[in-house]
Design a protein around this motif. Structure first.
Motif, short mmCIF file in Angstrom:
data_model
loop_
_atom_site.label_atom_id
_atom_site.label_comp_id
_atom_site.label_asym_id
_atom_site.label_seq_id
_atom_site.Cartn_x
_atom_site.Cartn_y
_atom_site.Cartn_z
N LEU A 135 0.82 -1.21 0.00
CA LEU A 135 0.00 0.00 0.00
C LEU A 135 0.86 1.26 0.00
O LEU A 135 0.53 2.24 -0.68
CB LEU A 135 -0.97 -0.02 1.18
CG LEU A 135 -2.01 -1.15 1.12
CD1 LEU A 135 -2.85 -1.16 2.37
CD2 LEU A 135 -2.87 -1.05 -0.12
N ASN A 136 1.95 1.25 0.74
CA ASN A 136 2.87 2.40 0.74
C ASN A 136 3.49 2.60 -0.64
O ASN A 136 3.69 3.74 -1.08
CB ASN A 136 3.95 2.25 1.80
CG ASN A 136 3.44 2.50 3.19
OD1 ASN A 136 2.48 3.24 3.39
ND2 ASN A 136 4.07 1.88 4.17
N LEU A 137 3.81 1.53 -1.33
CA LEU A 137 4.35 1.62 -2.69
C LEU A 137 3.30 2.16 -3.65
O LEU A 137 3.60 2.99 -4.52
CB LEU A 137 4.83 0.25 -3.18
CG LEU A 137 6.08 -0.31 -2.49
CD1 LEU A 137 6.25 -1.78 -2.82
CD2 LEU A 137 7.32 0.49 -2.88
N LEU A 138 2.05 1.71 -3.51
CA LEU A 138 0.98 2.10 -4.43
C LEU A 138 0.58 3.56 -4.31
O LEU A 138 -0.07 4.10 -5.19
CB LEU A 138 -0.25 1.21 -4.23
CG LEU A 138 -0.08 -0.26 -4.59
CD1 LEU A 138 -1.36 -1.03 -4.33
CD2 LEU A 138 0.37 -0.42 -6.04
N CYS A 139 0.97 4.20 -3.21
CA CYS A 139 0.68 5.63 -3.10
C CYS A 139 1.97 6.46 -3.02
O CYS A 139 1.93 7.64 -2.69
CB CYS A 139 -0.26 5.93 -1.93
SG CYS A 139 0.33 5.46 -0.33
N GLY A 140 3.10 5.86 -3.34
CA GLY A 140 4.34 6.60 -3.48
C GLY A 140 5.01 7.00 -2.18
O GLY A 140 5.86 7.88 -2.17
N LEU A 141 4.65 6.34 -1.08
CA LEU A 141 5.28 6.67 0.20
C LEU A 141 6.57 5.89 0.42
O LEU A 141 7.34 6.21 1.32
CB LEU A 141 4.30 6.42 1.35
CG LEU A 141 3.06 7.31 1.32
CD1 LEU A 141 2.09 6.91 2.42
CD2 LEU A 141 3.44 8.78 1.44
N GLN A 142 6.81 4.87 -0.39
CA GLN A 142 8.07 4.13 -0.40
C GLN A 142 8.48 3.95 -1.86
O GLN A 142 7.64 3.98 -2.75
CB GLN A 142 7.92 2.75 0.26
CG GLN A 142 7.78 2.80 1.75
CD GLN A 142 7.70 1.39 2.34
OE1 GLN A 142 6.89 0.58 1.92
NE2 GLN A 142 8.54 1.13 3.31
N THR A 143 9.77 3.76 -2.09
CA THR A 143 10.25 3.55 -3.45
C THR A 143 10.36 2.06 -3.74
O THR A 143 10.75 1.28 -2.88
CB THR A 143 11.62 4.21 -3.67
OG1 THR A 143 12.54 3.69 -2.72
CG2 THR A 143 11.53 5.72 -3.52
N LEU A 144 9.98 1.69 -4.96
CA LEU A 144 10.08 0.29 -5.35
C LEU A 144 11.49 -0.04 -5.80
O LEU A 144 12.23 0.83 -6.25
CB LEU A 144 9.06 -0.04 -6.43
CG LEU A 144 9.02 0.83 -7.69
CD1 LEU A 144 8.57 -0.02 -8.87
CD2 LEU A 144 8.02 1.94 -7.48
N ASP A 145 11.86 -1.30 -5.66
CA ASP A 145 13.18 -1.75 -6.10
C ASP A 145 13.18 -2.06 -7.59
O ASP A 145 14.17 -1.84 -8.28
CB ASP A 145 13.62 -3.00 -5.33
CG ASP A 145 13.86 -2.72 -3.86
OD1 ASP A 145 14.07 -1.55 -3.49
OD2 ASP A 145 13.82 -3.68 -3.07
N ASP A 146 12.07 -2.61 -8.07
CA ASP A 146 11.97 -2.99 -9.48
C ASP A 146 10.51 -3.00 -9.88
O ASP A 146 9.62 -3.16 -9.04
CB ASP A 146 12.59 -4.38 -9.69
CG ASP A 146 12.90 -4.65 -11.16
OD1 ASP A 146 12.94 -3.70 -11.96
OD2 ASP A 146 13.11 -5.83 -11.50
N GLY A 147 10.25 -2.82 -11.16
CA GLY A 147 8.90 -2.89 -11.67
C GLY A 147 8.35 -1.53 -12.04
O GLY A 147 9.09 -0.55 -12.17
N ARG A 148 7.02 -1.50 -12.21
CA ARG A 148 6.34 -0.28 -12.63
C ARG A 148 4.96 -0.23 -11.99
O ARG A 148 4.28 -1.24 -11.85
CB ARG A 148 6.19 -0.28 -14.15
CG ARG A 148 5.59 0.98 -14.73
CD ARG A 148 5.41 0.88 -16.24
NE ARG A 148 4.30 0.01 -16.60
CZ ARG A 148 3.01 0.37 -16.60
NH1 ARG A 148 2.68 1.59 -16.24
NH2 ARG A 148 2.06 -0.48 -16.94
N ILE A 149 4.57 0.98 -11.59
CA ILE A 149 3.25 1.23 -11.03
C ILE A 149 2.61 2.35 -11.86
O ILE A 149 3.24 3.38 -12.08
CB ILE A 149 3.31 1.67 -9.56
CG1 ILE A 149 3.92 0.59 -8.69
CG2 ILE A 149 1.92 2.07 -9.06
CD1 ILE A 149 4.19 1.02 -7.25
N ALA A 150 1.38 2.13 -12.31
CA ALA A 150 0.64 3.17 -13.01
C ALA A 150 -0.65 3.42 -12.24
O ALA A 150 -1.41 2.49 -11.97
CB ALA A 150 0.34 2.77 -14.44
N VAL A 151 -0.88 4.68 -11.86
CA VAL A 151 -2.07 5.08 -11.12
C VAL A 151 -2.72 6.23 -11.87
O VAL A 151 -2.06 7.25 -12.11
CB VAL A 151 -1.73 5.51 -9.68
CG1 VAL A 151 -2.98 5.94 -8.94
CG2 VAL A 151 -0.99 4.43 -8.93
#
Length: 129
Positions: free
Chosen positions: A52-68
């Motif tokens: 959930l923190n990744l999906l709203c940009g409160l943490q950075t992901l190590d790999d991959g892509r999120i589109a919101v």
């Protein structure tokens, strides 16, 4: 259904514990279209809050892509923090586990305050400051 309002491809996130890297999420992909619901369930420590923190940009992901909502974010990208902040301000609602309410305000006034701070008309003439 139409195009996804949330799309995740190859999402990975890990943490360092002592001298060891612990993978919390590995190669996760999902999508949610308008009108659909998604429940994230799992035992304590399984990565729900991290996701959930990744999906709203409160943490950075190590790999991959999120589109919101049409905005795409990758593991690396210039200006991502600013873009996430703007997306949260105008599109994403976040309810934290810990209560972050102003105790001197009613629940309704707490909601109005956040709406006011986000630049939305609250329909009232209340002075907040």
């Amino acid at each position: 259904m139409g195009s996804p309002v949330l799309a995740v491809e190859g999402l990975s996130k890990g943490y360092i514990s002592g001298r060891q890297r612990v993978s919390v999420l590995a190669d996760l992909s999902l999508s949610v279209c308008s009108g659909e619901s998604l429940a994230v369930v799992g035992r304590s420590g399984s990565g729900k809050s991290t996701l959930l923190n990744l999906l709203c940009g409160l943490q950075t992901l190590d790999d991959g892509r999120i589109a919101v909502a049409g905005e795409s974010f990758a593991a690396t990208g210039a200006g991502a923090e600013v873009r996430w902040a703007e997306l949260r301000r105008r599109t994403i609602g976040v309810v934290f586990q810990d209560v972050n309410l102003m105790p001197a305000l009613s629940l309704l006034d707490n909601v109005r305050l956040r709406s006011h701070l986000a630049g939305h008309d609250t329909g009232g003439e209340r002075e907040w400051l």
